[in-house]
Design a protein around this motif. Sequence first.
Motif, PDB file in Angstrom:
ATOM      1  N   LYS A  60      -6.196   0.612   3.724  1.00 31.89           N
ATOM      2  CA  LYS A  60      -5.696   0.810   2.365  1.00 31.89           C
ATOM      3  C   LYS A  60      -6.640   1.738   1.616  1.00 31.89           C
ATOM      4  O   LYS A  60      -7.858   1.554   1.655  1.00 31.89           O
ATOM      5  N   VAL A  61      -6.066   2.743   0.948  1.00 31.53           N
ATOM      6  CA  VAL A  61      -6.824   3.649   0.088  1.00 31.53           C
ATOM      7  C   VAL A  61      -6.385   3.394  -1.350  1.00 31.53           C
ATOM      8  O   VAL A  61      -5.186   3.333  -1.634  1.00 31.53           O
ATOM      9  N   GLY A  62      -7.340   3.218  -2.244  1.00 41.62           N
ATOM     10  CA  GLY A  62      -6.997   2.933  -3.634  1.00 41.62           C
ATOM     11  C   GLY A  62      -8.134   3.257  -4.573  1.00 41.62           C
ATOM     12  O   GLY A  62      -9.142   3.846  -4.180  1.00 41.62           O
ATOM     13  N   ALA A  74      -2.362   4.399  -1.054  1.00 43.33           N
ATOM     14  CA  ALA A  74      -1.738   4.619   0.253  1.00 43.33           C
ATOM     15  C   ALA A  74      -2.100   3.502   1.204  1.00 43.33           C
ATOM     16  O   ALA A  74      -3.202   2.947   1.139  1.00 43.33           O
ATOM     17  N   LEU A  75      -1.159   3.161   2.082  1.00 44.95           N
ATOM     18  CA  LEU A  75      -1.398   2.243   3.184  1.00 44.95           C
ATOM     19  C   LEU A  75      -1.193   3.038   4.463  1.00 44.95           C
ATOM     20  O   LEU A  75      -0.119   3.591   4.686  1.00 44.95           O
ATOM     21  N   ALA A  97     -11.707   2.930   0.480  1.00 50.76           N
ATOM     22  CA  ALA A  97     -10.898   2.707   1.678  1.00 50.76           C
ATOM     23  C   ALA A  97     -11.367   1.410   2.302  1.00 50.76           C
ATOM     24  O   ALA A  97     -12.569   1.204   2.490  1.00 50.76           O
ATOM     25  N   ILE A  98     -10.408   0.527   2.613  1.00 49.81           N
ATOM     26  CA  ILE A  98     -10.747  -0.798   3.143  1.00 49.81           C
ATOM     27  C   ILE A  98      -9.822  -1.126   4.313  1.00 49.81           C
ATOM     28  O   ILE A  98      -8.649  -0.736   4.323  1.00 49.81           O
ATOM     29  N   ALA A  99     -10.362  -1.819   5.296  1.00 45.53           N
ATOM     30  CA  ALA A  99      -9.569  -2.214   6.465  1.00 45.53           C
ATOM     31  C   ALA A  99      -8.728  -3.445   6.124  1.00 45.53           C
ATOM     32  O   ALA A  99      -9.253  -4.451   5.646  1.00 45.53           O
ATOM     33  N   ILE A 179       4.106  -5.182   4.741  1.00 43.74           N
ATOM     34  CA  ILE A 179       2.990  -5.464   3.838  1.00 43.74           C
ATOM     35  C   ILE A 179       3.342  -6.605   2.888  1.00 43.74           C
ATOM     36  O   ILE A 179       4.485  -7.041   2.797  1.00 43.74           O
ATOM     37  N   THR A 180       2.348  -7.089   2.160  1.00 45.03           N
ATOM     38  CA  THR A 180       2.565  -8.215   1.260  1.00 45.03           C
ATOM     39  C   THR A 180       3.341  -7.776   0.016  1.00 45.03           C
ATOM     40  O   THR A 180       3.383  -6.598  -0.336  1.00 45.03           O
ATOM     41  N   HIS A 181       3.920  -8.753  -0.663  1.00 41.54           N
ATOM     42  CA  HIS A 181       4.633  -8.467  -1.910  1.00 41.54           C
ATOM     43  C   HIS A 181       3.684  -7.893  -2.952  1.00 41.54           C
ATOM     44  O   HIS A 181       4.085  -7.022  -3.739  1.00 41.54           O
TER      45      HIS A 181
END
Length: 228
Positions: A60-62, A74-75, A97-99, A179-181
């Motif tokens: 995930k980039v945020g 972005a995912l 950016a996180i895994a 992905i999650t809600h």
Amino acid sequence: MKDQSLWFLENIDVSGIFCSNKMSEHNALHTNKVFKKNEYIYLPDQSSDKIYFIASGRIKVGSYNQGGKEITKALLAKGEVFGELAIISEDKRRDFAIALEESEICVLPVSEMKAMMKDHNSISLFFMRIMGSKVLEMENRLESLVFKDSRSRIIDYLLEMVEKRGQRIGYEWVVRNFITHQEIANLTATSRQTVTTILNELRNKNIITFNRKRLLVRDLDMLKSEGV
């Protein structure tokens, strides 16, 4: 459905650029690193000196707004590239950016990537495609935020997932690693409750079905008509 991926350019083997022996003169500086679930690859204000290629897993980039609220930009999944703004003018990271799960990432210093771009025109073309596609994606997202309501934005995002990652099975389309809600809410500037309500409505109409592992679109045309 025609492949509309934002990250791939036809006839360029991206894995060969980052993670194989095809360009042995550049391989010395390649690093493969495994990141655990919820481990950060980089954070805002860190040095922007590397490019990343996802060999496996999801990223995930945020960013964070002034109030500390997380904004998902972005995912990304296997085969996609991130951190590419380092090639142009970004000195410090503006995003994080996180895994999202255990992920193997191929890491390449920016200096080495620039050298490869000089030697291989196809690589330069690949990154031009990335930059241009990201601009178009951001423009589309901004237009959606300005002109569309929450329901339409959520449905548009479901259609985008099908377009980018969907696999056709008969008359249906499946998107794996759904992905999650909350993540959908972050990407569409809505609330988790709104996402849940809309997804349940679509499921009750037998247009989609879903669980934590996949989204199944039973009637793509009906889903498109719901977003109009």
